[in-house]
Write a protein that holds these residues in place. Structure first.
Motif, PDB file in Angstrom:
ATOM      1  N   THR A  80       0.835  -1.201   0.000  1.00  0.00           N
ATOM      2  CA  THR A  80       0.000   0.000   0.000  1.00  0.00           C
ATOM      3  C   THR A  80       0.871   1.253   0.000  1.00  0.00           C
ATOM      4  O   THR A  80       1.883   1.314   0.702  1.00  0.00           O
ATOM      5  CB  THR A  80      -0.925   0.011   1.227  1.00  0.00           C
ATOM      6  OG1 THR A  80      -1.831  -1.090   1.133  1.00  0.00           O
ATOM      7  CG2 THR A  80      -1.711   1.301   1.331  1.00  0.00           C
ATOM      8  N   VAL A  81       0.466   2.253  -0.784  1.00  0.00           N
ATOM      9  CA  VAL A  81       1.188   3.529  -0.840  1.00  0.00           C
ATOM     10  C   VAL A  81       0.325   4.604  -0.173  1.00  0.00           C
ATOM     11  O   VAL A  81      -0.842   4.788  -0.550  1.00  0.00           O
ATOM     12  CB  VAL A  81       1.513   3.935  -2.291  1.00  0.00           C
ATOM     13  CG1 VAL A  81       2.272   5.264  -2.308  1.00  0.00           C
ATOM     14  CG2 VAL A  81       2.337   2.845  -2.971  1.00  0.00           C
ATOM     15  N   VAL A  82       0.900   5.285   0.808  1.00  0.00           N
ATOM     16  CA  VAL A  82       0.184   6.315   1.558  1.00  0.00           C
ATOM     17  C   VAL A  82       0.823   7.670   1.297  1.00  0.00           C
ATOM     18  O   VAL A  82       2.045   7.823   1.436  1.00  0.00           O
ATOM     19  CB  VAL A  82       0.214   6.028   3.069  1.00  0.00           C
ATOM     20  CG1 VAL A  82      -0.485   7.141   3.840  1.00  0.00           C
ATOM     21  CG2 VAL A  82      -0.419   4.681   3.374  1.00  0.00           C
ATOM     22  N   THR A  83      -0.002   8.641   0.914  1.00  0.00           N
ATOM     23  CA  THR A  83       0.469  10.018   0.765  1.00  0.00           C
ATOM     24  C   THR A  83      -0.193  10.854   1.849  1.00  0.00           C
ATOM     25  O   THR A  83      -1.419  11.006   1.865  1.00  0.00           O
ATOM     26  CB  THR A  83       0.132  10.594  -0.615  1.00  0.00           C
ATOM     27  OG1 THR A  83       0.667   9.741  -1.633  1.00  0.00           O
ATOM     28  CG2 THR A  83       0.724  11.987  -0.774  1.00  0.00           C
ATOM     29  N   PHE A 106      -4.133  10.256   1.191  1.00  0.00           N
ATOM     30  CA  PHE A 106      -4.580   9.528   0.006  1.00  0.00           C
ATOM     31  C   PHE A 106      -3.909   8.170   0.051  1.00  0.00           C
ATOM     32  O   PHE A 106      -2.685   8.069   0.236  1.00  0.00           O
ATOM     33  CB  PHE A 106      -4.187  10.272  -1.270  1.00  0.00           C
ATOM     34  CG  PHE A 106      -4.628   9.571  -2.522  1.00  0.00           C
ATOM     35  CD1 PHE A 106      -5.890   9.792  -3.048  1.00  0.00           C
ATOM     36  CD2 PHE A 106      -3.790   8.676  -3.180  1.00  0.00           C
ATOM     37  CE1 PHE A 106      -6.315   9.138  -4.196  1.00  0.00           C
ATOM     38  CE2 PHE A 106      -4.198   8.024  -4.333  1.00  0.00           C
ATOM     39  CZ  PHE A 106      -5.465   8.256  -4.840  1.00  0.00           C
ATOM     40  N   LEU A 107      -4.698   7.099  -0.111  1.00  0.00           N
ATOM     41  CA  LEU A 107      -4.164   5.743  -0.009  1.00  0.00           C
ATOM     42  C   LEU A 107      -4.435   4.955  -1.284  1.00  0.00           C
ATOM     43  O   LEU A 107      -5.585   4.886  -1.744  1.00  0.00           O
ATOM     44  CB  LEU A 107      -4.774   4.996   1.181  1.00  0.00           C
ATOM     45  CG  LEU A 107      -4.477   5.573   2.568  1.00  0.00           C
ATOM     46  CD1 LEU A 107      -5.614   6.506   3.005  1.00  0.00           C
ATOM     47  CD2 LEU A 107      -4.322   4.458   3.597  1.00  0.00           C
ATOM     48  N   ASP A 108      -3.383   4.392  -1.844  1.00  0.00           N
ATOM     49  CA  ASP A 108      -3.490   3.446  -2.946  1.00  0.00           C
ATOM     50  C   ASP A 108      -3.298   2.070  -2.322  1.00  0.00           C
ATOM     51  O   ASP A 108      -2.179   1.604  -2.118  1.00  0.00           O
ATOM     52  CB  ASP A 108      -2.410   3.737  -3.983  1.00  0.00           C
ATOM     53  CG  ASP A 108      -2.584   2.899  -5.250  1.00  0.00           C
ATOM     54  OD1 ASP A 108      -3.417   1.965  -5.229  1.00  0.00           O
ATOM     55  OD2 ASP A 108      -1.885   3.157  -6.243  1.00  0.00           O
ATOM     56  N   ILE A 109      -4.416   1.419  -1.970  1.00  0.00           N
ATOM     57  CA  ILE A 109      -4.398   0.227  -1.126  1.00  0.00           C
ATOM     58  C   ILE A 109      -4.156  -1.032  -1.943  1.00  0.00           C
ATOM     59  O   ILE A 109      -4.840  -1.283  -2.940  1.00  0.00           O
ATOM     60  CB  ILE A 109      -5.714   0.118  -0.340  1.00  0.00           C
ATOM     61  CG1 ILE A 109      -5.870   1.339   0.576  1.00  0.00           C
ATOM     62  CG2 ILE A 109      -5.762  -1.173   0.473  1.00  0.00           C
ATOM     63  CD1 ILE A 109      -7.230   1.448   1.228  1.00  0.00           C
ATOM     64  N   HIS A 110      -3.202  -1.821  -1.501  1.00  0.00           N
ATOM     65  CA  HIS A 110      -2.894  -3.088  -2.158  1.00  0.00           C
ATOM     66  C   HIS A 110      -4.055  -4.067  -1.980  1.00  0.00           C
ATOM     67  O   HIS A 110      -4.587  -4.225  -0.883  1.00  0.00           O
ATOM     68  CB  HIS A 110      -1.619  -3.689  -1.560  1.00  0.00           C
ATOM     69  CG  HIS A 110      -1.263  -5.030  -2.122  1.00  0.00           C
ATOM     70  ND1 HIS A 110      -0.781  -5.199  -3.397  1.00  0.00           N
ATOM     71  CD2 HIS A 110      -1.337  -6.277  -1.576  1.00  0.00           C
ATOM     72  CE1 HIS A 110      -0.566  -6.484  -3.617  1.00  0.00           C
ATOM     73  NE2 HIS A 110      -0.894  -7.163  -2.541  1.00  0.00           N
ATOM     74  N   HIS A 111      -4.435  -4.728  -3.061  1.00  0.00           N
ATOM     75  CA  HIS A 111      -5.573  -5.657  -3.028  1.00  0.00           C
ATOM     76  C   HIS A 111      -5.217  -6.930  -2.265  1.00  0.00           C
ATOM     77  O   HIS A 111      -4.216  -7.588  -2.530  1.00  0.00           O
ATOM     78  CB  HIS A 111      -5.994  -6.027  -4.449  1.00  0.00           C
ATOM     79  CG  HIS A 111      -7.161  -6.965  -4.499  1.00  0.00           C
ATOM     80  ND1 HIS A 111      -8.464  -6.525  -4.414  1.00  0.00           N
ATOM     81  CD2 HIS A 111      -7.222  -8.316  -4.596  1.00  0.00           C
ATOM     82  CE1 HIS A 111      -9.273  -7.565  -4.472  1.00  0.00           C
ATOM     83  NE2 HIS A 111      -8.551  -8.669  -4.576  1.00  0.00           N
TER      84      HIS A 111
END
Length: 257
Positions: A80-83, A106-111
């Motif tokens: 997961t990438v967290v900004t 903003f979170l780009d959450i790993h599935h």
């Protein structure tokens, strides 16, 4: 005791010396002080030290991620990438798929369907399998915007949960039992983290308002009737103005220039 009595003289009997003399004559050695209590204390101290060491070793370590004056990007162990926005923080103890947020992120959450990602604070719970979303906390409400995928949004007061899909947003006040859909969803509120703009048949004045807010300028146009459908990377403002002007056949002015 006959020996002690035989040599007794009034005022001169030292019982300790007399007893020592008797023991010497009969072949008894002085006893050493019993040190059971001392060894018990040492053993207890060792056990306490070992216990504290094991607790420190086995207890989950709390990870604290923060952003000060500028946004910060963090990559969690699960992918997961967290900004984090300025003056925001995110923390977790052991499992990075259960986090606590303060501020805006903003979170780009790993599935991972077997391990849903959970975001919490004192008022809400957000559960997700894998998606892109933004959470923003203010003094009066929590605002969730889903960019891709879907997320479950609920209050800690136990009210009905809300499922948000891509392009949807909702708000939750501190005293609300359930979140409410926000009909004024603006996906471009995430541009500070994604550095991308998405416009879908958007009135040109709204486009210029979004761009003005991002670039900290004021933009005006000669024709407010036009609408724009386009995606832009947030690179050069001048390039974006040229593209919009040529596409729609309008004049856009940066006020103050």
């Amino acid at each position: 005791m006959r020996y002690v009595i035989h040599y007794y003289k009034e005022g001169r009997l030292d019982t300790r010396k007399a007893l020592a003399s008797v023991r010497s004559r009969v072949g008894l050695q002085p006893r050493r002080p019993v040190r059971y209590l001392r060894w018990t204390a040492i053993a207890a101290s060792v056990l306490i030290a070992v216990g504290l060491g094991l607790y420190a070793l086995l207890a989950p370590t709390t990870v604290q991620l923060t952003a000060e004056a500028t946004p910060r990007v963090y990559h969690l162990a699960d992918g997961t990438v967290v900004t984090l926005a300025p003056h925001s923080s995110l923390s977790y103890a052991g499992d990075c798929r259960h986090v606590r947020l303060t501020g805006k992120a903003f979170l780009d959450i790993h599935h991972d369907s077997a391990h849903p990602f959970t975001i919490t604070d004192d008022h809400y719970v957000i559960r997700d399998i894998g998606t892109q979303l933004q959470v923003e906390e203010t003094a009066t409400l929590t605002h969730l915007t889903v960019v891709e995928g879907a997320a479950n949004f609920s209050s800690r007061q136990g009210g009905q949960a809300l499922v948000l899909r891509a392009g949807m947003s909702a708000v939750l006040g501190p005293d609300d039992s359930s979140p409410q859909i926000d009909s004024r969803t603006d996906i471009n509120t995430t541009a500070w983290a994604t550095h991308q703009f998405h416009f879908d048949d958007t009135p040109l004045p709204e486009v210029l308002t979004t761009l003005s807010s991002y670039y900290h300028v004021r933009l005006t146009t000669s024709d407010t009737s036009k609408r724009l459908t386009a995606d832009f990377d947030a690179d050069s403002l001048d390039s974006i103005i040229v593209l919009i002007s040529q596409t729609l056949g309008v004049r856009i002015t940066v006020v103050g220039d």
